[in-house]
Design an enzyme around this catalytic site. Structure first.
Site, PDB file in Angstrom:
ATOM      1  N   THR A 158       0.852  -1.187   0.000  1.00  0.00           N
ATOM      2  CA  THR A 158       0.000   0.000   0.000  1.00  0.00           C
ATOM      3  C   THR A 158       0.888   1.238   0.000  1.00  0.00           C
ATOM      4  OG1 THR A 158      -1.812  -1.111   1.141  1.00  0.00           O
ATOM      5  CG2 THR A 158      -1.752   1.285   1.273  1.00  0.00           C
ATOM      6  N   ARG A 167      -8.789  11.984   9.735  1.00  0.00           N
ATOM      7  CA  ARG A 167     -10.108  11.381   9.870  1.00  0.00           C
ATOM      8  C   ARG A 167     -10.814  12.048  11.051  1.00  0.00           C
ATOM      9  NH1 ARG A 167      -7.812   5.235   8.575  1.00  0.00           N
ATOM     10  NH2 ARG A 167      -6.707   5.929   6.699  1.00  0.00           N
ATOM     11  N   HIS A 257      -8.259   4.511  -1.065  1.00  0.00           N
ATOM     12  CA  HIS A 257      -8.277   4.039   0.323  1.00  0.00           C
ATOM     13  C   HIS A 257      -9.674   4.198   0.939  1.00  0.00           C
ATOM     14  CE1 HIS A 257      -5.003   2.714   3.117  1.00  0.00           C
ATOM     15  NE2 HIS A 257      -6.005   2.779   3.982  1.00  0.00           N
ATOM     16  N   ARG A 260     -10.357   7.457   2.748  1.00  0.00           N
ATOM     17  CA  ARG A 260      -9.790   7.639   4.081  1.00  0.00           C
ATOM     18  C   ARG A 260      -8.429   8.333   4.063  1.00  0.00           C
ATOM     19  NH1 ARG A 260     -12.314   4.292   7.884  1.00  0.00           N
ATOM     20  NH2 ARG A 260     -10.482   3.450   8.924  1.00  0.00           N
ATOM     21  N   ASP A 288     -10.657  -0.807  -6.096  1.00  0.00           N
ATOM     22  CA  ASP A 288     -10.991  -0.768  -4.682  1.00  0.00           C
ATOM     23  C   ASP A 288     -11.663   0.561  -4.387  1.00  0.00           C
ATOM     24  OD1 ASP A 288     -10.514  -1.512  -1.732  1.00  0.00           O
ATOM     25  OD2 ASP A 288      -9.467   0.414  -1.875  1.00  0.00           O
ATOM     26  N   GLY A 290     -15.561   1.714  -2.493  1.00  0.00           N
ATOM     27  CA  GLY A 290     -16.956   1.987  -2.789  1.00  0.00           C
ATOM     28  C   GLY A 290     -17.764   0.822  -3.311  1.00  0.00           C
ATOM     29  N   ARG A 292     -20.126  -2.116  -3.456  1.00  0.00           N
ATOM     30  CA  ARG A 292     -21.175  -2.519  -2.535  1.00  0.00           C
ATOM     31  C   ARG A 292     -22.064  -3.631  -3.076  1.00  0.00           C
ATOM     32  NH1 ARG A 292     -18.113  -0.193   0.003  1.00  0.00           N
ATOM     33  NH2 ARG A 292     -18.343   1.675   1.295  1.00  0.00           N
ATOM     34  N   ARG A 312     -15.585  -2.620   3.273  1.00  0.00           N
ATOM     35  CA  ARG A 312     -16.530  -2.381   4.364  1.00  0.00           C
ATOM     36  C   ARG A 312     -17.676  -3.398   4.425  1.00  0.00           C
ATOM     37  NH1 ARG A 312     -15.144   3.135   2.951  1.00  0.00           N
ATOM     38  NH2 ARG A 312     -14.388   4.334   4.754  1.00  0.00           N
TER      39      ARG A 312
END
Length: 384
Positions: A158, A167, A257, A260, A288, A290, A292, A312
């Site tokens: 990464t 954040r 990310h 983030r 990568d 978003g 869903r 997520r």
């Protein structure tokens, strides 16, 4: 998990996880940097991609099977590296790894996993190791050796975290890890657990551990240190994609990310086609941030991706139901992908990559007062 009241979409799991987790843990999982503009942009951009289905093709044997890094997978999906999964369930990464093994897709174990890499690979299934470049390079390369010895199949570096983005939810909460959750793969200080009243303890910890001096030369040293396939995660510029190929990477993950890191960064799906064009089939390209649903996976494939990382939603499933919850998220994703592929007359993943898409320009900065018009995007031509 009560199967009679089983969630039917990722959004259902999101609602369930929000109701179960403490407010500050939920903020840590759900939040992004700054005003969270890029988190919102990821969804807006994905929802602006409209597929052009074909008709009158035999989809009676519609298959989601594909390959990632040259190995077969049941669908072109891998579990994204997510830190500290024991925050949401006692089994943490072990449960998620078992769920991905059952689903026939890779699990990407994070450097900041709350379970040691050796225990994760022992749970079975295909495991890739996500690597952060630490200030101590010898410790970084030791992580690579441990991942190899444990049986990991790839190293995913990464590159978009010289330090943690601002954040604001975590800063306002003064977020710190509870005593039972730690970075199990690295010898570290207790900074991530210490509430100081001066912001996020987790951010302070990563600033201590991560090197802000990471450059392209590290890729060359990493390549010399391992024979495993090398994946670079966190690229958004096509020029960086082309340069990554020159440094011998096997795959690129187009990622902001999950919103983030740099707030205001381009949505990953918007950056994807130009990076696909820049690498011109010389390495795999994954999306990568978003994702869903199975429709999102099909959108990424149609825009040239080899596959996607799912982040997520798996954590929501883990929070709601442990291993069965994460398993159900993956089952739903595969069912949604097969449904979307069949309705678009794609009998397999190769056909999905030949779909045309429309992009709604209103979601991409059309000036106020101008008439937004859809833009037809031809499928990417991927040599080989």
């Amino acid at each position: 998990m009560n199967r009679s009241a089983e969630p039917a979409t990722a959004a259902d799991f999101e609602q369930g996880a929000a109701a179960i987790l403490s407010a500050e843990v939920w903020d840590f999982i759900a939040g992004g940097s700054g005003a969270e503009t890029t988190i919102a942009a990821n969804r807006t951009a994905l929802d602006s991609v409209f597929l052009v289905p074909r008709m009158l093709r035999d989809v009676s044997t519609c298959s989601t099977r594909s390959t990632l890094l040259g190995r077969p997978v049941e669908m072109p999906v891998a579990a994204a590296p997510v830190a500290y999964q024991r925050l949401v369930h006692p089994d943490g990464e072990l449960a998620t790894a078992r769920a991905t093994a059952a689903a026939g897709v890779p699990f990407v174990a994070a450097t900041l996993s709350s379970v040691p890499i050796e225990q994760i690979t022992a749970a079975g299934g295909r495991v890739w190791f996500q690597l952060y470049w630490l200030r101590d390079e010898s410790a970084t390369l030791d992580l690579v050796r441990r991942a190899e010895d444990a049986g990991c199949e790839a190293i995913m570096l990464t590159v978009d975290v010289p330090w943690m983005g601002r954040r604001l939810r975590d800063i306002r909460n003064g977020f710190a890890l509870p005593a039972h959750v730690r970075a199990a793969n690295i010898v570290t200080t207790s900074a991530a657990h210490e509430r100081t009243g001066q912001g996020s303890a987790v951010a302070a910890h990563t600033s201590q551990e991560f090197s802000p001096a990471l450059t392209w030369s590290a890729l060359d040293r990493l390549r010399q240190h391992t024979r495993l396939p090398l994946v670079v995660k966190g690229l958004l510029a096509p020029e960086d994609g082309a340069q990554a190929v020159q440094h011998g990477v096997d795959a690129i993950v187009v990622s902001n990310h999950g919103g983030r890191q740099l707030d205001g960064a381009v949505a990953s799906i918007d950056a994807l086609p130009e990076i696909v064009d820049a690498v011109h089939g010389r390495c795999e390209v994954l999306l990568d941030s978003g994702v869903r649903s199975g429709t999102d996976v099909l959108r990424a494939l149609a825009l040239g991706a080899s596959g996607v990382l799912l982040g997520r939603p798996l954590i929501w499933g883990l929070a709601v139901g442990g291993e069965p919850g994460a398993t159900r998220v993956l089952e739903l994703l595969r069912a949604e992908l097969r449904d979307a592929m069949g309705l678009a007359a794609c009998e397999n993943v190769a056909a999905a990559r030949r779909l045309q898409t429309f992009r709604r320009l209103a979601a991409h900065g059309v000036r106020s007062g101008s008439e937004p018009r859809p833009m037809l995007v031809q499928p990417s031509v991927i040599p080989g």
